[in-house]
Design an enzyme around this catalytic site. Structure first.
Site, PDB file in Angstrom:
ATOM      1  N   GLU B  69       1.318   7.122  -8.195  1.00 51.43           N
ATOM      2  CA  GLU B  69       1.882   7.478  -6.885  1.00 51.43           C
ATOM      3  C   GLU B  69       3.361   7.808  -6.946  1.00 51.43           C
ATOM      4  O   GLU B  69       3.828   8.758  -6.323  1.00 51.43           O
ATOM      5  CB  GLU B  69       1.653   6.338  -5.880  1.00 51.43           C
ATOM      6  CG  GLU B  69       0.249   6.233  -5.343  1.00 51.43           C
ATOM      7  CD  GLU B  69      -0.700   5.537  -6.304  1.00 51.43           C
ATOM      8  OE1 GLU B  69      -0.247   5.032  -7.351  1.00 51.43           O
ATOM      9  OE2 GLU B  69      -1.905   5.490  -6.006  1.00 51.43           O
ATOM     10  N   HIS B 138      -6.870  -2.143   1.390  1.00 49.73           N
ATOM     11  CA  HIS B 138      -7.163  -0.784   1.844  1.00 49.73           C
ATOM     12  C   HIS B 138      -7.183  -0.668   3.359  1.00 49.73           C
ATOM     13  O   HIS B 138      -7.724   0.288   3.895  1.00 49.73           O
ATOM     14  CB  HIS B 138      -8.536  -0.322   1.316  1.00 49.73           C
ATOM     15  CG  HIS B 138      -8.563  -0.016  -0.134  1.00 49.73           C
ATOM     16  ND1 HIS B 138      -8.479  -0.997  -1.094  1.00 49.73           N
ATOM     17  CD2 HIS B 138      -8.650   1.163  -0.806  1.00 49.73           C
ATOM     18  CE1 HIS B 138      -8.534  -0.436  -2.295  1.00 49.73           C
ATOM     19  NE2 HIS B 138      -8.638   0.875  -2.147  1.00 49.73           N
TER      20      HIS B 138
END
Lengths: 78, 335, 328, 419
Positions: B69, B138
């Protein structure tokens, strides 16, 4: 008491009762109750004071004889 | 018109399809635009948003990235600095924390720190929110965190229309724009108004008018709040539902205007209460519109726990209809 | 462009003068720091000048530079005028970042200088992004990305090595290995102390070179840039160097010995270059005096420029937090 | 600042009759407050020691605002004054204004002189215990508070309908409609009137507000009866004849007493309309409407009229009238009436049909007594007659009840010996 003395006394007493008025400006024939806007309580207080200061007994039935300055003078001098 | 016909005419679509069409439009309109992120190409997107785009645009413009990321978000920033118009997808906002350094220390600072010599015309899309039993890594709503950072713009489309039309102005913006797409909304379906071909990314939007109480919300709490308003209407309470849409910079004018009219305010935010965007809005109301308030503020936020896996616990952790209704009702002095 | 430096008298003197400019500029900065003209952190490049000067010889105008917080040398060698640099140190509006960046954050759009980055490793993703854009835009430009050996400890380093090679990005990684990440000795921090081998593991060409020798650096840089421009993807140079001064101005240097510093000072790129030039009759004493005078005058002028600077109006504080447009 | 009437918004402290450290007992007069109805003496309803005079003389304080802080008996004082100053007051016991208050018997007992000067008072109970003010502050929304200030309503006197019983904007607006007397904020400075006078404009506005509210909210019904006052008058003449003027009774005394006794018989008319129902009063405190010279009206309570002898009643009447005229009324005298009589006296009209003073539920209007034809035993005779008119709140009672009251009144006045 002279007429003038009575008149002065009455003015003084009425001034105490109705401090915002000027009783000395009254004519002799005006109804003081109306002119000074005094009610029965005020009038009673006036009678009480007048009785104390002059010693004149004022029976209730005589109240109508005290409605004008001239009447008051006459009544006290009687 | 029947739903099937609307689908055929392209008027009726899911939030997911709206996001996809928005990307397609962006890539068609601007050769400098490209999409990159984890599994955006071959896989078709974790939430299937980008399905089919690789075939359509090729691997240079639908660029699959390794699980890195920081590198690919930073690369997006660098590419934006050097003249491209990158759309970076981060699979979920939880993962964006691995790129937080790049977002915060580079994207948000370089324009200012360089004295205006550089701009970062970048869009970062990420999935946010809970409701699919994806558990604590998540399911979080971190848009409120990002709204803390000067130099960023933070959007939260809560309708199919916004999902369809927010990307274009975001990409046209000279600044880094973060778009938070709610995972529960991807399946939401709505009919697009053919008269609407664009939305702005600067203002909140009143989704339902009402005189009694303002419900400020965004994202997946928007449909819940609209439902709450419907329930409240049955009780004679007219709730005004304001879709914040833009969490940074906040549209103070619309917020203040609504609360000045209703004088009561419930803020519904899937983020946690502490140090949240709801806290920020509440503070602004108290700072700027204190004397308009006719009741205390109320907030309906997620419980202060990592979002759990078990369905009933997850449901209990999130803002739900009854709490929104109850909060609004209580402000009316009703039990 | 040939990968071999053409070492004539002029170029030799140029390399020497570039390093001297950096050395003297920073010496003045240290002086001004103690006079409180310059505040904040001040990380000096003293001893490492050969790296920046050598690398920049291989770059063209179209190329990009991403630097670290120890960025004075990069900025000067890249050709940013000293006046705006010194004004930036002073925090003046006339500084290269309007006084908003200071010592660690020099920016210059006209030189494609994408900033001194004060997050260790933070510039690497940025650099591969710039390189990605250049690749997509077919500009043929190379991005030179400077970082210290400390960055090799960061995850971003590995992400970027991988991505750069994976996507064959035109980026020149320049690792300035000065042996200490602040006070952390290399051998205490890295299992593999040959940093270039980490890059090799990502399958890109990588080598270690003498970072105290400007000619060696320049030669390697030309090799690397040539490779990159021909489309072979990224290139990694580990420049072994040493900083003579402390990490920043407030550093007792407990982590290294005076003997070690003395040992490295014997390899000072400036004095060695001067000696070599003089031995090779490429630098007369007149030349030396002239260069010295020019450099001093340039620095005096830069200080005067900074002293004459103005403060950015506080009303402009929030300018450029959000941009109205992308500068063209 | 006590609320002395539905129409009172604020008062100005003109005189403190106690000092910090002074002991007070229930019923003590502690201050004189200037209102639009003139100067009112403020009573205290609790025992304790004055801890602090929060409002200074000349301060205008909204109704509900804090005038003074009181420490409960046994509670260590949390003095706001400098310790030295407090000691000085305690030690010298100089004749201060506190002595004027008849019920303050003892000089202040706080801060004994033996205590070293420099040593501040040591609280023996947690300081918080002496600070109840914050907890008692009413919940008023910011918007409501601002609006209340704009239209001159004290929000803390209202009952809130908002969350947790808070006073909301709507409550203020509703109160604003009920009491339009809201004074526009003028540049008028502090009242410069001497004690005992009043501002006729303010009083007019206050009467307007109360009467408007009454006429708007109270559905009045009206009943009239003509009462033969012959026996009462005869009894009064007999009573007064033997007495010097200062012991004589006014004619008003008899109907006043009779009214009180009638109210004991018909208690539905004696009380208040509160929260949608009648709250009957357990005492008969009759408000006696007193016309003030120069205009205006005030109806202070004569308490427990039903228990007073005619002479005591006369004394009470004389006292309250005198104090109404001189501005010496006590705060509770304005809030205590459970029923009101308005009498225009011997020079007034034949009848008066009164407007109920909220939240009371009835008012009796007495016309003048005059000789008129009267039929008794089939013959027309001249009798002193009085028209008595009852105005009743139809929410609280019906005409039947009112009728019972008037006939009881008539009956009582026919037996003056029993009054």
């Amino acid at each position: 008491m002279t007429e003038e003395e009575v008149r002065q006394l009455a003015c003084e007493l009425l001034s105490d009762i109705a401090p915002d008025t000027d009783p000395s400006a009254l004519s002799g024939k005006e109804d003081i109750r109306e002119a000074l806007d005094i009610d029965s309580m005020d009038f009673l207080n006036f009678v009480i004071a007048l009785n104390k200061r002059t010693g004149v007994a004022i029976p209730e039935e005589d109240y109508p004889e005290l409605f004008t300055m001239d009447d008051i003078v006459a009544y006290v001098q009687r | 018109m029947r739903a099937a016909e609307q689908l055929a005419q392209g008027l009726r679509m899911t939030y997911r399809e709206a996001c996809r069409q928005a990307i397609r439009e962006a890539l068609n309109d601007d050769p400098r635009a490209f999409l990159m992120g984890e599994d955006v190409g071959l896989y078709g997107g974790c939430y299937a948003v980008t399905k089919g785009l690789l075939e359509e645009f090729g691997p240079e413009r639908i660029r699959d990235t390794p699980l890195a990321e920081s590198a690919f978000v930073g690369a997006g920033i660098g590419a934006a600095l050097a003249g491209m118009r990158p759309i970076v997808e981060i699979m979920t906002c939880n993962f964006s924390l691995l790129a937080l350094d790049q977002i915060m220390n580079n994207a948000a600072t370089i324009p200012h720190m360089s004295g205006g010599q550089f701009a970062v015309p970048l869009v970062i899309r990420m999935a946010t929110g809970a409701g699919r039993q994806l558990a604590a890594q998540h399911s979080h709503s971190l848009e409120g965190w990002y709204a803390h950072i000067p130099g960023l713009k933070v959007l939260a489309p809560g309708t199919v229309e916004d999902a369809r039309y927010m990307l274009k102005p975001a990409l046209a913006d000279p600044n880094p724009v973060l778009i938070f797409e709610h995972i529960v909304l991807y399946n939401a379906e709505d009919e697009l108004d053919p008269a609407v071909t664009s939305v702005d990314i600067s203002s909140a939007k009143v989704r339902r008018e009402g005189r009694d109480v303002t419900i400020l919300t965004y994202g997946n709490s928007l449909p819940k709040s609209l439902e709450a308003a419907e329930t409240l209407a049955g009780e004679g309470i007219e709730a005004e539902v304001v879709d914040l849409r833009v969490l940074r910079p906040l549209d103070d004018a619309t917020i203040f205007d609504s609360v000045t009219r209703t004088r009561r305010c419930v803020i519904v935010d899937e983020g946690w209460k502490s140090g949240s965007i709801s806290a920020e809005i509440g503070a602004r109301l108290v700072e700027e519109r204190f004397f308009e308030l006719d009741a205390p503020l109320r907030r309906v936020c997620s419980r202060e726990v990592p979002i759990p896996y078990a369905g009933h616990l997850e449901e209990a952790a999130l803002p739900q209809l009854p709490q929104i209704v109850e909060a609004a009702r209580s402000l009316m002095g009703r039990k | 462009m040939s990968e071999k430096p053409h070492l004539d008298r002029a170029h030799g003197q140029h390399l020497f003068k570039e390093m001297l400019r950096i050395r003297r500029f920073e010496a003045r900065c240290a002086e001004l720091y103690q006079a409180q003209k310059i505040r904040g952190f001040l990380h000096l490049y003293d001893g490492e000048e050969a790296v920046a000067v050598g690398i920049m010889q291989a770059l063209e105008e179209r190329d990009a530079v991403v630097a670290t917080y120890r960025d004075h040398g990069h900025a000067i060698a890249r050709g940013i005028a000293m006046g705006p640099l010194m004004a930036e140190m002073y925090g003046m509006l006339e500084g290269c970042s309007r006084g908003r960046g200071g010592s660690m954050h020099f920016f210059d759009r006209s030189k494609r200088f994408y900033g001194g980055n004060a997050i260790v490793g933070g510039g690497l993703p940025l650099a591969i992004g710039v390189a990605l854009a250049d690749k997509d835009l077919r500009s043929g430009a190379v991005t030179a990305c400077f970082f210290g050996e400390g960055a090799a400890g960061e995850g971003e380093f590995h992400e970027c090595m991988n991505l750069a090679e994976l996507w064959q990005l035109p980026v020149l990684f320049v690792c300035e290995n000065n042996l200490y990440a602040m006070g952390m000795p290399l051998e205490y921090a890295e299992a593999e102390t040959d940093i270039y081998r980490k890059a090799s593991a990502y399958r890109m060409p990588a080598e270690a070179i003498d970072g105290m020798a400007p000619i060696a650096v320049e030669a390697a840089a030309r090799r690397a840039v040539e490779s990159i421009r021909t489309g072979n993807g990224p290139y990694f140079l580990e420049c072994r160097t040493y900083r003579f001064r402390a990490h920043s101005m407030f550093d007792a240097q407990l982590y290294r010995t005076k003997e070690e510093v003395a040992l490295w000072k014997a390899r000072d790129p400036l004095s060695r270059m001067q000696a070599w030039l003089q031995e090779s009759h490429m630098l007369s004493s007149d030349d030396l005096a002239r260069i010295d005078g020019e450099v001093e005058a340039e620095i005096d002028e830069a200080v005067a420029f900074a002293e004459a600077g103005t403060w950015e109006p506080v009303e402009d504080l929030e300018r450029f937090v959000l941009m109205d447009e992308v500068p063209e | 600042m006590p609320a002395l009437g539905a129409d009172m918004e604020s008062g100005t402290v003109t005189e403190w009759l106690v000092e910090p450290g002074g002991e007070v007992r229930k019923g003590d007069v502690v201050a004189v407050v200037e209102t639009h109805k003139g100067a009112i003496e403020v009573e205290i309803f609790e025992e304790g020691v004055i801890a602090e005079l929060v409002a200074k003389e000349g301060d205008e304080v909204p109704v509900g605002g804090v005038l003074a802080r009181l420490a409960k008996p046994g509670e260590e004082l949390e003095m706001r004054e400098e310790p030295e100053a407090a000691e000085e007051q305690g030690a010298t016991t100089k004749p201060g204004p506190a002595e004027k208050a008849p019920a303050v018997e003892e000089p202040p007992k706080i801060a004994p002189p033996s205590r070293p000067k420099a040593e501040p008072p040591r609280p023996e109970v947690p300081a918080a215990a002496a600070r109840p003010a914050a907890e008692t502050r009413a919940k008023v929304s910011p918007a409501a508070r601002r609006r209340a200030a704009e239209i001159g309503i004290d929000p803390e006197t209202l009952e809130g309908t908002g969350i947790d019983g808070s006073v909301t904007l709507a409550d203020i607006e509703a109160a604003g409609h009920r009491a339009p007397a809201a004074r526009p904020k003028t540049a008028k400075g502090k009242p410069d009137k001497a004690r005992g006078s009043f501002d006729p404009i303010e009083m007019r506005q206050a009467i307007a507000a109360a009467m408007s509210r009454s006429k708007r909210e109270i559905p009045h019904y009206y009943l009239t009866i003509i009462i033969d006052m012959g026996r009462a008058q005869g009894w009064l003449e007999d009573y007064n004849r033997e007495r010097p003027p200062e012991e004589r009774l006014l004619p008003a005394v008899l109907p006043l007493k009779a009214t009180a006794l009638a109210l004991k018989q018909v208690p539905q008319l004696n009380g208040f309309w509160e929260d949608g129902q009648v709250a009957r009063a357990d005492r008969v405190n009759i408000g006696w409407a007193i016309a003030l010279r120069g205009g205006g009206l005030i109806a202070p309570a004569i308490r427990d009229v039903d228990t007073l002898s005619p002479s005591d009643l006369m004394a009470a009447l004389r006292d309250v009238v005198a104090r109404a005229r001189s501005g010496g009324l006590r705060s509770s005298e304005l809030t205590d009436p459970t029923f009101t009589i308005t009498s225009l006296g011997e020079r007034g009209a034949d009848s008066v049909i009164g407007v109920i003073y909220p939240p009371q539920v009835a008012i009796l209007g007495l016309g003048r007594v005059s000789e008129r034809p009267w039929v008794a035993n089939g013959r027309v005779v001249a009798r002193p007659l009085m028209v008595a008119s009852l105005s009743g709140d139809h929410r609280a009672s019906d005409g039947h009840t009112g009728g019972l009251f008037l006939s009881a009144l008539d009956r009582l006045l026919q037996e003056p010996d029993a009054l």
